[in-house]
Motif scaffolding. Sequence first.
Motif, mmCIF file in Angstrom:
data_model
loop_
_atom_site.group_PDB
_atom_site.id
_atom_site.type_symbol
_atom_site.label_atom_id
_atom_site.label_comp_id
_atom_site.label_asym_id
_atom_site.label_seq_id
_atom_site.Cartn_x
_atom_site.Cartn_y
_atom_site.Cartn_z
ATOM 1 N N SER A 1 0.873 -1.172 0.000
ATOM 2 C CA SER A 1 0.000 0.000 0.000
ATOM 3 C C SER A 1 0.908 1.219 0.000
ATOM 4 O O SER A 1 1.632 1.463 0.959
ATOM 5 C CB SER A 1 -0.915 0.005 1.227
ATOM 6 O OG SER A 1 -1.779 1.118 1.180
ATOM 7 N N THR A 2 0.905 1.963 -1.112
ATOM 8 C CA THR A 2 1.735 3.162 -1.236
ATOM 9 C C THR A 2 0.912 4.392 -0.853
ATOM 10 O O THR A 2 -0.206 4.280 -0.375
ATOM 11 C CB THR A 2 2.274 3.283 -2.674
ATOM 12 O OG1 THR A 2 1.174 3.321 -3.582
ATOM 13 C CG2 THR A 2 3.187 2.116 -3.023
ATOM 14 N N GLY A 3 1.468 5.576 -1.100
ATOM 15 C CA GLY A 3 0.833 6.822 -0.696
ATOM 16 C C GLY A 3 -0.456 7.135 -1.431
ATOM 17 O O GLY A 3 -0.550 6.986 -2.641
ATOM 18 N N LYS A 4 -1.438 7.595 -0.660
ATOM 19 C CA LYS A 4 -2.723 7.994 -1.244
ATOM 20 C C LYS A 4 -2.594 9.392 -1.849
ATOM 21 O O LYS A 4 -1.596 10.081 -1.647
ATOM 22 C CB LYS A 4 -3.818 7.955 -0.186
ATOM 23 C CG LYS A 4 -3.575 8.857 1.008
ATOM 24 C CD LYS A 4 -4.601 8.608 2.090
ATOM 25 C CE LYS A 4 -4.240 9.399 3.344
ATOM 26 N NZ LYS A 4 -5.154 9.113 4.448
ATOM 27 N N GLY A 5 -3.620 9.825 -2.592
ATOM 28 C CA GLY A 5 -3.612 11.127 -3.255
ATOM 29 C C GLY A 5 -3.204 12.257 -2.321
ATOM 30 O O GLY A 5 -3.721 12.379 -1.218
ATOM 31 N N GLY A 6 -2.262 13.074 -2.777
ATOM 32 C CA GLY A 6 -1.764 14.177 -1.965
ATOM 33 C C GLY A 6 -0.633 13.778 -1.037
ATOM 34 O O GLY A 6 0.042 14.632 -0.467
ATOM 35 N N LYS A 7 -0.422 12.508 -0.836
ATOM 36 C CA LYS A 7 0.670 11.986 -0.003
ATOM 37 C C LYS A 7 1.423 10.928 -0.804
ATOM 38 O O LYS A 7 1.767 9.863 -0.310
ATOM 39 C CB LYS A 7 0.114 11.342 1.278
ATOM 40 C CG LYS A 7 -0.679 12.260 2.163
ATOM 41 C CD LYS A 7 0.236 13.120 2.984
ATOM 42 C CE LYS A 7 -0.591 13.928 3.990
ATOM 43 N NZ LYS A 7 0.239 14.727 4.855
ATOM 44 N N ASP A 8 1.666 11.231 -2.067
ATOM 45 C CA ASP A 8 2.224 10.263 -3.002
ATOM 46 C C ASP A 8 3.598 9.754 -2.566
ATOM 47 O O ASP A 8 4.413 10.508 -2.048
ATOM 48 C CB ASP A 8 2.349 10.882 -4.393
ATOM 49 C CG ASP A 8 0.995 11.321 -4.943
ATOM 50 O OD1 ASP A 8 0.013 10.603 -4.709
ATOM 51 O OD2 ASP A 8 0.934 12.383 -5.590
ATOM 52 N N THR A 9 3.835 8.486 -2.816
ATOM 53 C CA THR A 9 5.152 7.893 -2.613
ATOM 54 C C THR A 9 6.041 8.382 -3.747
ATOM 55 O O THR A 9 5.667 8.277 -4.915
ATOM 56 C CB THR A 9 5.053 6.356 -2.638
ATOM 57 O OG1 THR A 9 4.145 5.935 -1.623
ATOM 58 C CG2 THR A 9 6.411 5.714 -2.414
ATOM 59 N N PRO A 10 7.205 8.944 -3.425
ATOM 60 C CA PRO A 10 8.060 9.472 -4.500
ATOM 61 C C PRO A 10 8.630 8.372 -5.389
ATOM 62 O O PRO A 10 8.873 7.256 -4.945
ATOM 63 C CB PRO A 10 9.179 10.199 -3.742
ATOM 64 C CG PRO A 10 9.197 9.578 -2.392
ATOM 65 C CD PRO A 10 7.804 9.129 -2.099
ATOM 66 N N ILE A 11 8.808 8.729 -6.655
ATOM 67 C CA ILE A 11 9.390 7.842 -7.661
ATOM 68 C C ILE A 11 10.907 8.037 -7.650
ATOM 69 O O ILE A 11 11.397 9.150 -7.501
ATOM 70 C CB ILE A 11 8.851 8.215 -9.063
ATOM 71 C CG1 ILE A 11 7.328 8.151 -9.115
ATOM 72 C CG2 ILE A 11 9.472 7.352 -10.143
ATOM 73 C CD1 ILE A 11 6.749 6.805 -8.882
ATOM 74 N N GLY A 12 11.641 6.965 -7.831
ATOM 75 C CA GLY A 12 13.094 7.071 -7.920
ATOM 76 C C GLY A 12 13.766 5.821 -7.400
ATOM 77 O O GLY A 12 13.103 4.846 -7.033
ATOM 78 N N THR A 13 15.085 5.845 -7.364
ATOM 79 C CA THR A 13 15.859 4.747 -6.803
ATOM 80 C C THR A 13 16.515 5.247 -5.528
ATOM 81 O O THR A 13 17.248 6.230 -5.546
ATOM 82 C CB THR A 13 16.913 4.236 -7.796
ATOM 83 O OG1 THR A 13 16.237 3.811 -8.982
ATOM 84 C CG2 THR A 13 17.676 3.056 -7.216
ATOM 85 N N SER B 1 -1.468 4.990 2.301
ATOM 86 C CA SER B 1 -0.527 5.464 3.313
ATOM 87 C C SER B 1 -0.288 6.964 3.180
ATOM 88 O O SER B 1 -0.823 7.622 2.296
ATOM 89 C CB SER B 1 0.806 4.711 3.190
ATOM 90 O OG SER B 1 1.583 5.237 2.132
ATOM 91 N N HIS B 2 0.567 7.494 4.065
ATOM 92 C CA HIS B 2 0.976 8.903 3.999
ATOM 93 C C HIS B 2 2.257 9.055 3.183
ATOM 94 O O HIS B 2 2.967 10.036 3.325
ATOM 95 C CB HIS B 2 1.183 9.459 5.403
ATOM 96 C CG HIS B 2 -0.089 9.674 6.155
ATOM 97 N ND1 HIS B 2 -0.537 8.785 7.109
ATOM 98 C CD2 HIS B 2 -1.014 10.653 6.078
ATOM 99 C CE1 HIS B 2 -1.682 9.222 7.595
ATOM 100 N NE2 HIS B 2 -2.004 10.349 6.988
ATOM 101 N N GLY B 3 2.560 8.081 2.339
ATOM 102 C CA GLY B 3 3.751 8.136 1.492
ATOM 103 C C GLY B 3 4.657 6.941 1.662
ATOM 104 O O GLY B 3 5.470 6.638 0.798
ATOM 105 N N CYS B 4 4.534 6.255 2.805
ATOM 106 C CA CYS B 4 5.342 5.053 3.036
ATOM 107 C C CYS B 4 4.841 3.899 2.179
ATOM 108 O O CYS B 4 3.781 3.968 1.566
ATOM 109 C CB CYS B 4 5.294 4.656 4.510
ATOM 110 S SG CYS B 4 6.335 5.696 5.550
ATOM 111 N N ILE B 5 5.617 2.832 2.171
ATOM 112 C CA ILE B 5 5.264 1.607 1.463
ATOM 113 C C ILE B 5 4.977 0.561 2.530
ATOM 114 O O ILE B 5 5.892 0.067 3.191
ATOM 115 C CB ILE B 5 6.419 1.158 0.542
ATOM 116 C CG1 ILE B 5 6.718 2.253 -0.483
ATOM 117 C CG2 ILE B 5 6.081 -0.168 -0.129
ATOM 118 C CD1 ILE B 5 8.091 2.181 -1.096
#
Length: 197
Positions: free
Chosen positions: A78-90, A134-138
């Motif tokens: 479960s990744t971040g919900k709208g407005g609390k997006d999980t950032p993309i990247g490595t 979530s609030h941005g966490c995985i």
Amino acid sequence: MKPWMILAATALCAIQTQPARAAVAADPLAPEVTSLAPNRFLWNDDATLGPVSIVVSIPDQKAYVYRGMTLIGASTVSTGKGGKDTPIGTFPILQKSEVHKSNLYDSAPMPFMQRLTWDGVAIHAGINPGFPASHGCIRVPTAFARKLFAVTSKGTPVMVTDASAVEGWLPPIAEDPADMQLETATANGSVLQTAAQ
């Protein structure tokens, strides 16, 4: 060897003979992986296969764990919900804590926490409905979080992507953690904090 790993190995051979297809290290589209229900995971580790790397697919809401180019585990997330997006990247794993509480959200428990950014994004055990919540966490299932925690170390690369398994990817390789953080911060248009939360 488990049936889903045999399917993954077969798919890997097919991928290597079809260079025009998007690259996937092993087939995360095996039926056992695609049909995972929330809070479910697969795990078949072989420590002789090399270092661990992780791919988190936001559209799939799944985490794929590799040793070298071999898929050894998969889980719903479960990744971040709208407005609390999980950032993309490595991201490199920056910090690990088996028993951790959030500094940002009322001391919420974050068991088997593996920090990806200094501004509060981590992989940890938590509620895992199979959709972004979530609030941005995985968030991952607790039993999976425990297994993952045991095989990673600081610097283990985690790629968070907006690509699905259908589109494909190559698992990340370990690089300089500071370079990974800077590249990710630039890609997300933000500056990462230098102090831990």
